[in-house]
Each structure stands twice: as C-alpha cells, then as structure tokens.
Design a protein around this motif. Structure first.
Motif, PDB file in Angstrom:
ATOM      1  N   ILE A 155       0.968  -1.136  -0.030  1.00 12.66           N
ATOM      2  CA  ILE A 155       0.040  -0.074  -0.009  1.00 12.66           C
ATOM      3  C   ILE A 155       0.990   1.179  -0.057  1.00 12.66           C
ATOM      4  CG2 ILE A 155      -1.740   1.445   1.385  1.00 12.66           C
ATOM      5  CD1 ILE A 155      -2.909  -1.425   1.974  1.00 12.66           C
ATOM      6  N   VAL A 156       2.113   1.139   0.759  1.00 10.26           N
ATOM      7  CA  VAL A 156       2.774   2.257   0.672  1.00 10.26           C
ATOM      8  C   VAL A 156       3.427   2.653  -0.478  1.00 10.26           C
ATOM      9  CG1 VAL A 156       5.069   3.350   1.658  1.00 10.26           C
ATOM     10  CG2 VAL A 156       3.436   2.308   3.117  1.00 10.26           C
ATOM     11  N   HIS A 157       3.851   1.477  -1.290  1.00 11.80           N
ATOM     12  CA  HIS A 157       4.184   1.430  -2.725  1.00 11.80           C
ATOM     13  C   HIS A 157       3.320   1.920  -3.692  1.00 11.80           C
ATOM     14  CE1 HIS A 157       6.123   0.252  -6.457  1.00 11.80           C
ATOM     15  NE2 HIS A 157       4.763  -0.162  -6.721  1.00 11.80           N
ATOM     16  N   ASP A 158       1.930   1.844  -3.309  1.00  6.49           N
ATOM     17  CA  ASP A 158       1.146   2.306  -4.431  1.00  6.49           C
ATOM     18  C   ASP A 158       0.887   3.812  -4.179  1.00  6.49           C
ATOM     19  OD1 ASP A 158       0.461  -0.287  -5.233  1.00  6.49           O
ATOM     20  OD2 ASP A 158      -1.457  -0.823  -3.945  1.00  6.49           O
ATOM     21  N   PHE A 159       1.077   4.199  -3.064  1.00  9.67           N
ATOM     22  CA  PHE A 159       0.919   5.635  -2.856  1.00  9.67           C
ATOM     23  C   PHE A 159       2.050   6.244  -3.390  1.00  9.67           C
ATOM     24  CE2 PHE A 159      -2.300   5.251   0.690  1.00  9.67           C
ATOM     25  CZ  PHE A 159      -3.011   6.316   0.478  1.00  9.67           C
ATOM     26  N   ARG A 160       3.179   5.738  -3.370  1.00  9.80           N
ATOM     27  CA  ARG A 160       4.547   6.174  -3.773  1.00  9.80           C
ATOM     28  C   ARG A 160       4.356   6.535  -5.352  1.00  9.80           C
ATOM     29  NH1 ARG A 160      10.341   6.367  -2.716  1.00  9.80           N
ATOM     30  NH2 ARG A 160      10.091   5.352  -0.765  1.00  9.80           N
ATOM     31  N   HIS A 161       3.779   5.030  -6.011  1.00  9.17           N
ATOM     32  CA  HIS A 161       3.844   5.015  -7.443  1.00  9.17           C
ATOM     33  C   HIS A 161       2.793   6.177  -8.110  1.00  9.17           C
ATOM     34  CE1 HIS A 161       2.135   2.856 -11.048  1.00  9.17           C
ATOM     35  NE2 HIS A 161       3.661   2.534 -11.146  1.00  9.17           N
ATOM     36  N   ALA A 162       1.692   6.295  -7.530  1.00  7.12           N
ATOM     37  CA  ALA A 162       0.711   7.258  -7.903  1.00  7.12           C
ATOM     38  C   ALA A 162       1.124   8.419  -7.786  1.00  7.12           C
ATOM     39  CB  ALA A 162      -0.595   6.972  -6.977  1.00  7.12           C
ATOM     40  N   ALA A 163       1.857   9.079  -6.731  1.00 10.01           N
ATOM     41  CA  ALA A 163       2.440  10.268  -6.486  1.00 10.01           C
ATOM     42  C   ALA A 163       3.510  10.664  -7.953  1.00 10.01           C
ATOM     43  CB  ALA A 163       2.903  10.305  -5.345  1.00 10.01           C
ATOM     44  N   ARG A 164       4.515   9.587  -7.874  1.00 14.61           N
ATOM     45  CA  ARG A 164       5.295   9.906  -9.115  1.00 14.61           C
ATOM     46  C   ARG A 164       4.604   9.971 -10.386  1.00 14.61           C
ATOM     47  NH1 ARG A 164       7.902   5.389  -8.373  1.00 14.61           N
ATOM     48  NH2 ARG A 164       7.257   4.167 -10.139  1.00 14.61           N
ATOM     49  N   HIS A 165       3.709   9.249 -10.690  1.00 16.33           N
ATOM     50  CA  HIS A 165       3.227   9.272 -12.043  1.00 16.33           C
ATOM     51  C   HIS A 165       1.914  10.498 -12.060  1.00 16.33           C
ATOM     52  CE1 HIS A 165       4.644   5.809 -14.097  1.00 16.33           C
ATOM     53  NE2 HIS A 165       4.506   5.097 -13.015  1.00 16.33           N
ATOM     54  N   ALA A 166       1.626  10.879 -11.125  1.00 18.83           N
ATOM     55  CA  ALA A 166       0.697  12.113 -10.800  1.00 18.83           C
ATOM     56  C   ALA A 166       1.549  13.311 -11.274  1.00 18.83           C
ATOM     57  CB  ALA A 166       0.098  12.415  -9.500  1.00 18.83           C
ATOM     58  N   VAL A 167       2.852  13.414 -11.058  1.00 15.64           N
ATOM     59  CA  VAL A 167       3.860  14.591 -11.066  1.00 15.64           C
ATOM     60  C   VAL A 167       4.244  14.551 -12.609  1.00 15.64           C
ATOM     61  CG1 VAL A 167       5.536  15.723 -10.416  1.00 15.64           C
ATOM     62  CG2 VAL A 167       3.747  15.103  -8.736  1.00 15.64           C
ATOM     63  N   THR A 168       4.891  13.071 -12.748  1.00 17.69           N
ATOM     64  CA  THR A 168       5.709  13.037 -13.795  1.00 17.69           C
ATOM     65  C   THR A 168       5.007  12.773 -15.241  1.00 17.69           C
ATOM     66  OG1 THR A 168       6.244  10.838 -13.530  1.00 17.69           O
ATOM     67  CG2 THR A 168       7.824  12.322 -12.388  1.00 17.69           C
ATOM     68  N   THR A 169       3.850  12.097 -15.188  1.00 22.44           N
ATOM     69  CA  THR A 169       3.174  11.615 -16.249  1.00 22.44           C
ATOM     70  C   THR A 169       1.817  12.495 -16.468  1.00 22.44           C
ATOM     71  OG1 THR A 169       3.715   9.415 -16.017  1.00 22.44           O
ATOM     72  CG2 THR A 169       2.004   9.896 -17.482  1.00 22.44           C
ATOM     73  N   ALA A 170       1.051  12.765 -15.462  1.00 24.25           N
ATOM     74  CA  ALA A 170      -0.260  13.463 -15.502  1.00 24.25           C
ATOM     75  C   ALA A 170      -0.067  14.914 -15.524  1.00 24.25           C
ATOM     76  CB  ALA A 170      -1.121  12.993 -14.432  1.00 24.25           C
ATOM     77  N   GLY A 171       1.231  15.510 -15.101  1.00 31.36           N
ATOM     78  CA  GLY A 171       1.576  16.723 -14.912  1.00 31.36           C
ATOM     79  C   GLY A 171       0.974  17.612 -13.982  1.00 31.36           C
ATOM     80  N   PHE A 172       0.665  16.912 -12.806  1.00 31.53           N
ATOM     81  CA  PHE A 172       0.179  17.824 -11.588  1.00 31.53           C
ATOM     82  C   PHE A 172       1.369  18.333 -10.930  1.00 31.53           C
ATOM     83  CE2 PHE A 172      -3.325  14.541 -11.682  1.00 31.53           C
ATOM     84  CZ  PHE A 172      -4.177  15.319 -11.421  1.00 31.53           C
ATOM     85  N   ASP A 173       0.952  19.592 -10.215  1.00 34.75           N
ATOM     86  CA  ASP A 173       1.882  20.476  -9.692  1.00 34.75           C
ATOM     87  C   ASP A 173       2.225  19.911  -8.173  1.00 34.75           C
ATOM     88  OD1 ASP A 173       2.073  22.842 -11.315  1.00 34.75           O
ATOM     89  OD2 ASP A 173      -0.078  22.848 -10.948  1.00 34.75           O
ATOM     90  N   GLY A 174       1.522  18.932  -7.805  1.00 35.63           N
ATOM     91  CA  GLY A 174       2.046  18.185  -6.463  1.00 35.63           C
ATOM     92  C   GLY A 174       0.864  17.125  -6.342  1.00 35.63           C
ATOM     93  N   VAL A 175       0.754  16.872  -4.783  1.00 35.58           N
ATOM     94  CA  VAL A 175      -0.081  15.746  -4.306  1.00 35.58           C
ATOM     95  C   VAL A 175      -0.562  16.216  -2.986  1.00 35.58           C
ATOM     96  CG1 VAL A 175       0.863  14.055  -6.022  1.00 35.58           C
ATOM     97  CG2 VAL A 175       1.503  14.143  -3.640  1.00 35.58           C
TER      98      VAL A 175
END
Length: 367
Positions: A155-175
């Motif tokens: 579950i910790v990994h899922d949060f980390r993975h989602a955060a990384r792709h949110a910023v690097t792939t989806a273009g969010f300014d943060g999480v």
C-alpha cells in the motif's frame, strides 16, 4: 496581516491567492477515467490559488465509490493530463488527492468482488455510492477483512507509485495525501477502527505508523515541497472516532515537522457539518503550535464551513490558506465573487453525485 487575495507559498508551490478549492467527489469518471468534461470543470475554477482534485484512488483496491477517478492506469493518467493541461492553460495550479478508501467500499467495487480491506475487520456504519443499470444509489458498505502486516508495504508502494506518475506523467503540480474522513489512513490512526495488536495498532506511535510511512515515501518520491496532507482530527465521517485525538494528532504533527511538506490541510469539526462538536472538543491552535514548535514550516490550511469573514479571521489568527468546498460547486468564479462581495449561486443538490454538465459546468459567472 495577509488577505485572501494576497500571494502565498506552500512549499514549492507559489500561489496567486490564499483561496483553495477543496476536494469534491462528483462521480463523473466512468471506468475511473477522467473525462473532457472534468477538464472543463477544473479549468473553470483555475482562478483559485490552488485546486485540489476530487479524491482519486491509488489502486483498484482503493476504489470505494462508483465513477470516481483513479491514478493507476494509462488511460487514467492520460485523462488527468488533459485536466492539468486545461488548468495550466488558464494559469492555474492543481494537485491531486491520493486516496485509498479502506473499509468504505463495497464488494461490487472491488477487484473480483473481494472484501474491502481495513486495519481491523470492523464494518463501517456508513454508505457508499453504486451505479447499476445507469442509476446511482447509496448502499451500505461491505464487511471488510483485516490487512495482513505483509500487505502494508504494498500500500505504501501504491501511494508512492501514484504520486510519481501524478507529477511526472499526468502533470500535476503536486499531490495531497488523503489522511482524513475515515478512509484507510485515518482508519489506522483511530482507535474506533484500529484494534490491531501488531506494530500498526495499540499505541499512538503504532497507529500513526502507516500514515507516516506513506507521507515519507511520497515526500521522498516527489519532494516534500510538492506534498500536502489532509487530516480530520474529530470528524465522525464514515463512522470513525478516537479515544484521545489531541494527543494523537499533536504526535503526528511533531513527526511530520521534519519532512518540509507543502501544506497541512485540517478539517475542523465534522466534515460538512458543525465546526464545533460538543462531545469531541479539540484545540486546533494547540495542534498548529505543536507543529510550529517542532520546526514545521508547511503552510497551514483550514477547512470546513468558511465564508469570507471567517476566512479572513482565520488568516488573522495565523492560518495561511483557506479551503472552500461546497461554494466551489456552484461558483467557478468564487475568487472574484469573494473579492467583490457578490452573492453566491446556490448549488443544485440533485446533481452533486453523477450525471453530466447539468449542475457541473453550467453555473453562471459574473459578467
């Protein structure tokens, strides 16, 4: 003293004003995929100092309501990229709220019809939202199963993975990490939902362990200055409670202080309800003081039932940002309306959950 319309900084985020659009679940993402209509919706509200998206599941297991978006598949990331591009085209700033609902789910929403997961096998006395044959309705949550300790690193990994792709792939300014309102991380925090006897239950330190592991992992992945955390110390939302929330959350603040987060987002009182709960007193000033005394420098964001007058009072009292939820449903130009002391549109409650443009992108703005 700053006003609502002054610039602010939240970690690495430079904000044109101190008005934040709070997360608002609207159930308009079939298949958990953000749509072009959602891009229009968020772009309409880009004058906010910061937009926080509706809660967004980090995994299929983390889903708890029908037609809420996800952040774990390519189509979902592509859909969110259209949203962030639209917001940035209007010079807005947007972060995504990372969500695992835990026990607030239903077998119909879980992979292969499995039970939802929780710190302990205690059913939440609350409801979730299902859509069957095109018709939405609320249903009792399903009985959960207790997570094994060996599952928690995943579950910790899922949060980390989602955060990384949110910023690097989806273009969010943060999480923003959703640690509030009786969802998974809040369930682990609070005695009413967590009856574990291992390293993740019992003492305050043990119950806070999973949330802190998640925050540290996400901050390491995308930077503390792009990471926010939402908490709700005393809300009864989704059947959650704690025996000693003051001690619990002041401990949490001391542990969070060294991480140099962007902001701490505090829901005061009952989510969407009274700001003061007679049988659940809480000292929010002491909470902020505990954080500041420990060296925490994140922007302090307050939330729940704020209007312009209360918001300015909060800033005068030391808050940095004020989050507005329901007013943003019907007022995409809320910043302008607050600045001009203009009347607010009334929301159409029948269109809050599910549907299309009606009650979503069709509210009038000031001329």
């Amino acid at each position: 003293m700053p006003t609502l319309f002054d610039h602010a900084r939240a970690g690495d985020l430079h904000l044109p004003n101190r008005i934040v659009m709070a997360p608002l679940t609207r159930n308009r993402a079939p298949g958990a995929i953000p749509t072009p209509l959602m891009a229009e919706y968020y772009a309409q509200r880009a004058s906010a100092g910061l937009l926080i998206t509706e809660a967004t599941a980090i995994s299929a297991q983390g889903q708890g309501y029908a037609d809420v978006p996800g952040l774990y598949g390519t189509e979902q990331l592509d859909g969110w990229k259209r949203v962030t591009d639209a917001v940035h085209a209007h010079k807005g700033r947007i972060v995504v709220q990372l969500w695992h609902v835990g026990r607030v789910s239903h077998v119909d929403l879980q992979p292969d019809g499995q039970k939802p997961v929780a710190p302990s096998a205690i059913t939440a006395k609350t409801k979730t939202y299902l859509i069957k044959d095109g018709v939405g309705s609320f249903a009792e949550t399903s009985e959960p199963r207790a997570l094994d300790a060996s599952e928690l690193p995943g579950i910790v990994h899922d949060f980390r993975h989602a955060a990384r792709h949110a910023v690097t792939t989806a273009g969010f300014d943060g999480v923003e990490i959703h640690g509030a309102n009786g969802y998974l991380l809040d369930q682990f925090l609070k005695t009413g939902a967590n009856k574990r006897t291992d390293d993740y239950g019992g003492s305050i330190e043990n119950r806070a362990r999973l949330l802190l592991e998640v925050v540290r992992a996400v901050a390491e992945e995308v930077g503390g200055g792009r990471t926010g955390l939402r908490i709700s110390p005393v809300t009864p939302a989704n059947d959650v409670s704690d025996d000693n929330p003051q001690a619990l959350f002041e401990y949490l603040m001391r542990e969070l202080a060294p991480l140099h987060l962007a902001y701490i987002h505090v829901i005061e009182g009952a989510t969407g309800g009274p700001r003061e709960i007679a049988d659940r007193p809480f000292d929010y000033k002491a909470l902020r003081q505990a954080y500041r005394t420990a060296g925490g420098k994140a922007a302090w964001m307050v939330n729940n039932g704020y209007d312009a007058r209360l918001a300015q009072q909060a800033l005068d009292d030391g808050a940095d940002l004020v989050a507005f939820g329901r007013p943003y449903i019907a007022n995409p130009d809320l910043v302008q309306r607050l600045r001009q002391d203009a009347p607010l549109n009334a929301p159409d409650k029948a269109t809050f959950y599910g549907g299309g443009a009606k009650g979503y992108t069709d509210y009038p703005t000031l001329a």
